[in-house]
Design a protein around this motif. Structure first.
Motif, short mmCIF file in Angstrom:
data_model
loop_
_atom_site.label_atom_id
_atom_site.label_comp_id
_atom_site.label_asym_id
_atom_site.label_seq_id
_atom_site.Cartn_x
_atom_site.Cartn_y
_atom_site.Cartn_z
N LEU A 59 -8.73 7.25 7.40
CA LEU A 59 -9.50 7.48 6.18
C LEU A 59 -9.14 8.81 5.54
N VAL A 60 -8.98 9.85 6.38
CA VAL A 60 -8.59 11.16 5.87
C VAL A 60 -7.18 11.11 5.28
N SER A 61 -6.27 10.43 6.00
CA SER A 61 -4.88 10.34 5.56
C SER A 61 -4.75 9.54 4.26
N LEU A 62 -5.54 8.48 4.12
CA LEU A 62 -5.50 7.69 2.90
C LEU A 62 -5.83 8.53 1.68
N TRP A 63 -6.78 9.44 1.84
CA TRP A 63 -7.13 10.32 0.73
C TRP A 63 -6.00 11.32 0.46
N GLY A 64 -5.42 11.84 1.53
CA GLY A 64 -4.36 12.84 1.37
C GLY A 64 -3.11 12.29 0.71
N PHE A 65 -2.82 10.98 0.92
CA PHE A 65 -1.60 10.38 0.34
C PHE A 65 -1.95 9.27 -0.66
N ARG A 66 -3.11 9.38 -1.28
CA ARG A 66 -3.57 8.34 -2.20
C ARG A 66 -2.56 8.14 -3.34
N GLY A 67 -2.30 6.85 -3.63
CA GLY A 67 -1.42 6.51 -4.73
C GLY A 67 0.06 6.58 -4.42
#
Length: 257
Positions: A59-67
């Motif tokens: 979940l944290v990583s998804l935000w960090g590499f969003r898009g």
């Protein structure tokens, strides 16, 4: 909850290492977690403890590499990974930890050895394009090995690394892949009785380290140049593959303790 000091001595660095990997520095680095924790507990228990922590990291990583992701590759590898997870869940009671370690470790070593051989003999290789046949094979294998010991990194890297994607695009694609795969694993883990109170309470104790490790990984990701990034990925793939084979041979009794 587990209270053995030896467990926490290996579990704390293990969780941080996985977090750094999730943050985009080295796709093979996260494979070290279960082997490290297995110094104090069984590999299957280590895998069960790690899964909730991995989901928080995702979940944290998804935000960090969003898009930032490669849609074409995800359309190929995600469905095949679900197939691999299904096969692993159905054969879970017939496969030993040593079987899985030997399989994935051998593949990782042969792949990296071939890569460095080509670099020495022929120089840098041209980037490959996404390929449905290759992607389906390695995606299925990644799902299969991820289910047992969270070791989906080498098969996924074997498919993605030769494409030489821009490093953030590569990292974002792997982040989405692992996030989906780990969520799919929750149901079979639950049905197989992996989430008992001991494992879940231990996961809850360690989960505070998840965002710390991921943040370190994201920070390092943006400070390592692309050439070094891929060199680190291949070296980590070789190291983790060697470690898995060594452990498997010990478990088979082929090497002296």
């Amino acid at each position: 909850m587990i209270t053995d000091p030896l467990f926490f001595a290996v579990a704390i660095p293990a969780v941080l290492i996985v977090g750094i990997s999730k943050g985009g520095l080295g796709g093979g680095l996260g494979m070290l977690a279960v082997p490290l924790m297995s110094m104090a507990i069984s590999p299957f228990q280590a895998a069960a403890i790690m899964l909730p922590i991995l989901i928080v990291m995702d979940l944290v990583s998804l935000w960090g590499f969003r898009g930032r992701y490669d849609r074409t590759n995800l359309k190929i590898i995600l469905p095949s990974a679900v197939v691999g997870i299904t096969i692993a869940a159905l054969t879970f009671r017939y496969m030993t930890e040593a079987d899985i370690k030997l399989l994935i470790g051998t593949i990782a070593i042969l792949f990296t050895a071939n890569y460095f051989y080509k670099q020495l003999r022929h120089g840098p290789q041209p980037a490959r394009a996404a390929d449905p046949l290759r992607g389906s094979f390695w995606g299925t294998l990644a799902g299969f090995t991820s289910f047992s010991v969270h070791a989906g990194g080498p098969p996924l890297n074997i498919y993605l690394l030769p494409q030489k994607l821009e490093k953030s695009l590569f990292a974002g694609t792997t982040v989405i892949f692992y996030a989906v795969v780990n969520m799919v694993k929750v149901l079979p883990y639950f049905l197989l009785g992996q989430f008992d109170s001991t494992n879940l309470s231990t996961s809850a104790t360690l989960v505070i380290l998840a965002p710390i490790g991921v943040s370190i990984g994201i920070w390092l990701h943006h400070r390592v140049n692309e050439q070094r990034f891929y060199l680190i990925c291949y070296l980590l793939l070789l190291i983790t593959g060697t470690k898995l084979v060594w452990e498997a041979l010990h478990e088979f009794g082929l090497l002296a303790s």
